[in-house]
Design a protein around this motif. Structure first.
Motif, PDB file in Angstrom:
ATOM      1  N   GLY A   1      11.607   0.822  -6.961  1.00 58.58           N
ATOM      2  CA  GLY A   1      11.810   1.123  -8.369  1.00 58.58           C
ATOM      3  C   GLY A   1      10.804   0.422  -9.253  1.00 58.58           C
ATOM      4  N   LYS A   2      10.408  -0.793  -8.852  1.00 59.68           N
ATOM      5  CA  LYS A   2       9.441  -1.560  -9.639  1.00 59.68           C
ATOM      6  C   LYS A   2       8.084  -0.870  -9.641  1.00 59.68           C
ATOM      7  CE  LYS A   2       7.251  -6.119  -9.916  1.00 59.68           C
ATOM      8  NZ  LYS A   2       7.155  -7.476  -9.293  1.00 59.68           N
ATOM      9  N   LYS A   3       7.646  -0.420  -8.468  1.00 59.75           N
ATOM     10  CA  LYS A   3       6.336   0.221  -8.348  1.00 59.75           C
ATOM     11  C   LYS A   3       6.387   1.717  -8.631  1.00 59.75           C
ATOM     12  CE  LYS A   3       4.213  -3.512  -6.796  1.00 59.75           C
ATOM     13  NZ  LYS A   3       3.080  -4.153  -7.490  1.00 59.75           N
ATOM     14  N   LYS A   4       7.618   2.283  -8.627  1.00 59.95           N
ATOM     15  CA  LYS A   4       7.778   3.735  -8.771  1.00 59.95           C
ATOM     16  C   LYS A   4       6.928   4.473  -7.743  1.00 59.95           C
ATOM     17  CE  LYS A   4       9.132   3.770 -13.645  1.00 59.95           C
ATOM     18  NZ  LYS A   4       9.426   2.333 -13.699  1.00 59.95           N
ATOM     19  N   ALA A   5       7.025   3.995  -6.510  1.00 58.23           N
ATOM     20  CA  ALA A   5       6.235   4.563  -5.422  1.00 58.23           C
ATOM     21  C   ALA A   5       6.934   4.253  -4.108  1.00 58.23           C
ATOM     22  CB  ALA A   5       4.819   3.995  -5.437  1.00 58.23           C
ATOM     23  N   HIS A   6       6.301   4.626  -3.006  1.00 61.65           N
ATOM     24  CA  HIS A   6       6.843   4.387  -1.667  1.00 61.65           C
ATOM     25  C   HIS A   6       5.790   3.592  -0.882  1.00 61.65           C
ATOM     26  CE1 HIS A   6       9.014   7.841  -3.242  1.00 61.65           C
ATOM     27  NE2 HIS A   6      10.003   7.509  -2.437  1.00 61.65           N
ATOM     28  N   PRO A   7       5.826   2.249  -0.961  1.00 61.74           N
ATOM     29  CA  PRO A   7       4.788   1.452  -0.325  1.00 61.74           C
ATOM     30  C   PRO A   7       5.194   0.870   1.029  1.00 61.74           C
ATOM     31  CG  PRO A   7       5.957   0.106  -1.917  1.00 61.74           C
ATOM     32  CD  PRO A   7       6.641   1.455  -1.902  1.00 61.74           C
ATOM     33  N   LEU A   8       4.179   0.497   1.789  1.00 60.72           N
ATOM     34  CA  LEU A   8       4.332  -0.370   2.949  1.00 60.72           C
ATOM     35  C   LEU A   8       3.979  -1.781   2.493  1.00 60.72           C
ATOM     36  CD1 LEU A   8       2.443   1.721   5.685  1.00 60.72           C
ATOM     37  CD2 LEU A   8       4.883   1.778   5.123  1.00 60.72           C
ATOM     38  N   LYS A   9       4.660  -2.777   3.040  1.00 61.81           N
ATOM     39  CA  LYS A   9       4.415  -4.160   2.631  1.00 61.81           C
ATOM     40  C   LYS A   9       3.959  -4.976   3.831  1.00 61.81           C
ATOM     41  CE  LYS A   9       7.013  -6.009  -0.461  1.00 61.81           C
ATOM     42  NZ  LYS A   9       8.152  -6.595  -1.210  1.00 61.81           N
ATOM     43  N   THR A  10       2.908  -5.768   3.632  1.00 63.70           N
ATOM     44  CA  THR A  10       2.356  -6.628   4.683  1.00 63.70           C
ATOM     45  C   THR A  10       2.182  -8.033   4.126  1.00 63.70           C
ATOM     46  OG1 THR A  10       1.118  -4.751   5.593  1.00 63.70           O
ATOM     47  CG2 THR A  10       0.473  -6.943   6.324  1.00 63.70           C
ATOM     48  N   GLN A  11       2.613  -9.023   4.864  1.00 56.95           N
ATOM     49  CA  GLN A  11       2.442 -10.415   4.445  1.00 56.95           C
ATOM     50  C   GLN A  11       1.082 -10.936   4.889  1.00 56.95           C
ATOM     51  OE1 GLN A  11       5.691 -13.619   4.599  1.00 56.95           O
ATOM     52  NE2 GLN A  11       4.509 -14.024   6.445  1.00 56.95           N
TER      53      GLN A  11
ATOM     54  N   GLY B   1       8.402  -1.119   1.914  1.00 56.16           N
ATOM     55  CA  GLY B   1       8.295  -1.957   0.732  1.00 56.16           C
ATOM     56  C   GLY B   1       9.510  -1.966  -0.163  1.00 56.16           C
ATOM     57  N   GLY B   2      10.287  -0.894  -0.163  1.00 53.78           N
ATOM     58  CA  GLY B   2      11.427  -0.840  -1.054  1.00 53.78           C
ATOM     59  C   GLY B   2      12.600  -1.670  -0.582  1.00 53.78           C
ATOM     60  N   ALA B   3      12.799  -1.754   0.728  1.00 53.44           N
ATOM     61  CA  ALA B   3      13.983  -2.415   1.280  1.00 53.44           C
ATOM     62  C   ALA B   3      13.733  -3.854   1.683  1.00 53.44           C
ATOM     63  CB  ALA B   3      14.482  -1.625   2.493  1.00 53.44           C
ATOM     64  N   ASN B   4      12.548  -4.363   1.474  1.00 54.12           N
ATOM     65  CA  ASN B   4      12.226  -5.714   1.938  1.00 54.12           C
ATOM     66  C   ASN B   4      11.581  -6.531   0.825  1.00 54.12           C
ATOM     67  OD1 ASN B   4      12.591  -5.805   5.133  1.00 54.12           O
ATOM     68  ND2 ASN B   4      11.815  -3.783   4.580  1.00 54.12           N
ATOM     69  N   HIS B   5      12.268  -7.583   0.410  1.00 47.78           N
ATOM     70  CA  HIS B   5      11.739  -8.509  -0.580  1.00 47.78           C
ATOM     71  C   HIS B   5      10.703  -9.408   0.088  1.00 47.78           C
ATOM     72  CE1 HIS B   5      11.736 -11.905  -3.453  1.00 47.78           C
ATOM     73  NE2 HIS B   5      12.130 -10.997  -4.335  1.00 47.78           N
ATOM     74  N   ASP B   6       9.767  -9.945  -0.711  1.00 44.05           N
ATOM     75  CA  ASP B   6       8.744 -10.845  -0.168  1.00 44.05           C
ATOM     76  C   ASP B   6       9.378 -12.017   0.576  1.00 44.05           C
ATOM     77  OD1 ASP B   6       7.074  -9.146  -1.465  1.00 44.05           O
ATOM     78  OD2 ASP B   6       6.247 -10.603  -2.866  1.00 44.05           O
ATOM     79  N   LEU B   7      10.444 -12.585   0.014  1.00 37.54           N
ATOM     80  CA  LEU B   7      11.105 -13.730   0.633  1.00 37.54           C
ATOM     81  C   LEU B   7      11.742 -13.340   1.961  1.00 37.54           C
ATOM     82  CD1 LEU B   7      11.985 -16.646   0.559  1.00 37.54           C
ATOM     83  CD2 LEU B   7      13.912 -16.004  -0.905  1.00 37.54           C
TER      84      LEU B   7
ATOM     85  N   PHE C   1      16.085  12.302   1.533  1.00 40.71           N
ATOM     86  CA  PHE C   1      16.544  11.121   0.812  1.00 40.71           C
ATOM     87  C   PHE C   1      16.681   9.904   1.729  1.00 40.71           C
ATOM     88  CE2 PHE C   1      20.070   8.411  -0.596  1.00 40.71           C
ATOM     89  CZ  PHE C   1      19.568   7.976  -1.812  1.00 40.71           C
ATOM     90  N   GLU C   2      17.297  10.090   2.895  1.00 36.41           N
ATOM     91  CA  GLU C   2      17.517   8.965   3.803  1.00 36.41           C
ATOM     92  C   GLU C   2      16.202   8.368   4.288  1.00 36.41           C
ATOM     93  OE1 GLU C   2      20.305   7.427   4.421  1.00 36.41           O
ATOM     94  OE2 GLU C   2      21.348   8.799   3.066  1.00 36.41           O
ATOM     95  N   ALA C   3      15.207   9.221   4.512  1.00 27.86           N
ATOM     96  CA  ALA C   3      13.897   8.726   4.950  1.00 27.86           C
ATOM     97  C   ALA C   3      13.167   8.017   3.824  1.00 27.86           C
ATOM     98  CB  ALA C   3      13.046   9.881   5.476  1.00 27.86           C
ATOM     99  N   GLN C   4      13.394   8.452   2.596  1.00 26.08           N
ATOM    100  CA  GLN C   4      12.713   7.847   1.448  1.00 26.08           C
ATOM    101  C   GLN C   4      13.311   6.508   1.051  1.00 26.08           C
ATOM    102  OE1 GLN C   4      12.814  10.580  -1.846  1.00 26.08           O
ATOM    103  NE2 GLN C   4      12.013  12.285  -0.629  1.00 26.08           N
ATOM    104  N   LYS C   5      14.609   6.350   1.239  1.00 25.07           N
ATOM    105  CA  LYS C   5      15.337   5.216   0.684  1.00 25.07           C
ATOM    106  C   LYS C   5      14.739   3.845   1.031  1.00 25.07           C
ATOM    107  CE  LYS C   5      20.065   3.546   0.056  1.00 25.07           C
ATOM    108  NZ  LYS C   5      21.499   3.750   0.425  1.00 25.07           N
TER     109      LYS C   5
ATOM    110  N   GLN D   1       0.850  -1.191   0.000  1.00 31.62           N
ATOM    111  CA  GLN D   1       0.000   0.000   0.000  1.00 31.62           C
ATOM    112  C   GLN D   1       0.881   1.234   0.000  1.00 31.62           C
ATOM    113  OE1 GLN D   1      -2.778   0.359   3.241  1.00 31.62           O
ATOM    114  NE2 GLN D   1      -3.799   2.124   2.360  1.00 31.62           N
ATOM    115  N   ARG D   2       0.572   2.161  -0.859  1.00 32.80           N
ATOM    116  CA  ARG D   2       1.384   3.358  -0.993  1.00 32.80           C
ATOM    117  C   ARG D   2       1.179   4.312   0.178  1.00 32.80           C
ATOM    118  NH1 ARG D   2       1.365   5.050  -7.412  1.00 32.80           N
ATOM    119  NH2 ARG D   2       1.873   2.989  -8.226  1.00 32.80           N
TER     120      ARG D   2
END
Length: 244
Positions: free
Chosen positions: A94-104, A122-128, A85-89, A77-78
């Protein structure tokens, strides 16, 4: 009022207008309701194995994959772009071209949500990576397995003793055979149940639009409450099932 907020996700000013309240009172009332709903019974998979609710009958287990206890996927979810920059990273995808949160999201073969993880950037954490950190596979019983999509390639290496159903993935110079393509179709027909459940979550606009909350920890509370509402709906109106 809390249900209206979850389903349509108006601003608190608009919500207060319809319920004849100041926007701050509307906000406090919604938060109080969410805290109560979140404190209700936990998801069955979150409890210790011996206390976990068993599937009601053999008919509720996929005949083609009887070892599968759970089906796993991740929902994003975006959020509004963080400042700096540091907070955004960590959030930048890049895939979504957005800043999402990721939930399993973990569901049983009938689409009932067994557990949801806390959100991660979402950017720094792969599903695996999220799956490994969640410990879901470690909490499975002996002989119980999971079904995942191609984004979890490599999970069998870290969990060799857990039966994992995962589609075949083509690589450069190694296209899929006809048998592998057909196998992927069968897996997809069963794995679609988790996609349908996520679609039920997204019926609530609070989980579909950009999440406006400044305190991100509230996102987990909202997801858990909506998941409980979706489970209630699924118990009354089961998801469509697909035969192998």
């Amino acid at each position: 009022m809390a249900l209206v907020w979850l389903r349509t996700y108006p601003t608190y000013e608009v919500l207060g207008f319809f319920f004849d309240l100041h926007k701050r009172n509307a906000q406090l009332n919604v938060r109080a309701a969410l805290e109560v709903l979140d404190s209700l019974d936990t998801f069955s998979f979150d409890r210790p194995g011996g206390d976990r609710k068993k599937l009601r009958s053999a008919a509720e287990v996929m005949a083609a994959f009887p070892q599968v206890r759970v089906i796993i996927d991740a929902k994003e979810q975006r959020i509004n772009r963080p400042e700096g920059f540091e907070a955004q990273k960590p959030y930048s995808s890049g895939k979504k071209k957005a800043h999402p949160l990721k939930t399993q999201v973990v569901v049983d073969p009938c689409g009932r949500i067994e557990t949801v993880s806390d959100w991660v950037p979402g950017g720094a954490n792969h599903d695996l990576t999220l799956l490994r950190r969640s410990g879901v596979l470690e909490r499975l019983g002996e002989g119980e397995g999971a079904m995942v999509d191609k984004g979890y390639v490599g999970v069998k290496t870290s969990h060799p003793g857990v039966p994992i159903v995962i589609p075949y993935k083509a690589s450069r110079g190694h296209p899929l055979t006809e048998e592998q393509v057909e196998s992927n179709r069968v897996v997809a027909r069963h794995r679609i149940v988790v996609e349908q459940t996520i679609a039920q979550l997204n019926r609530f606009t609070v989980l579909r639009q950009v999440f406006r909350g400044q305190k991100r920890e509230r996102h987990g509370e909202v997801v858990r409450v909506v998941a409980k509402l979706v489970n209630r709906r699924v118990s009354l109106k089961p998801l469509k099932t697909y035969a192998a």
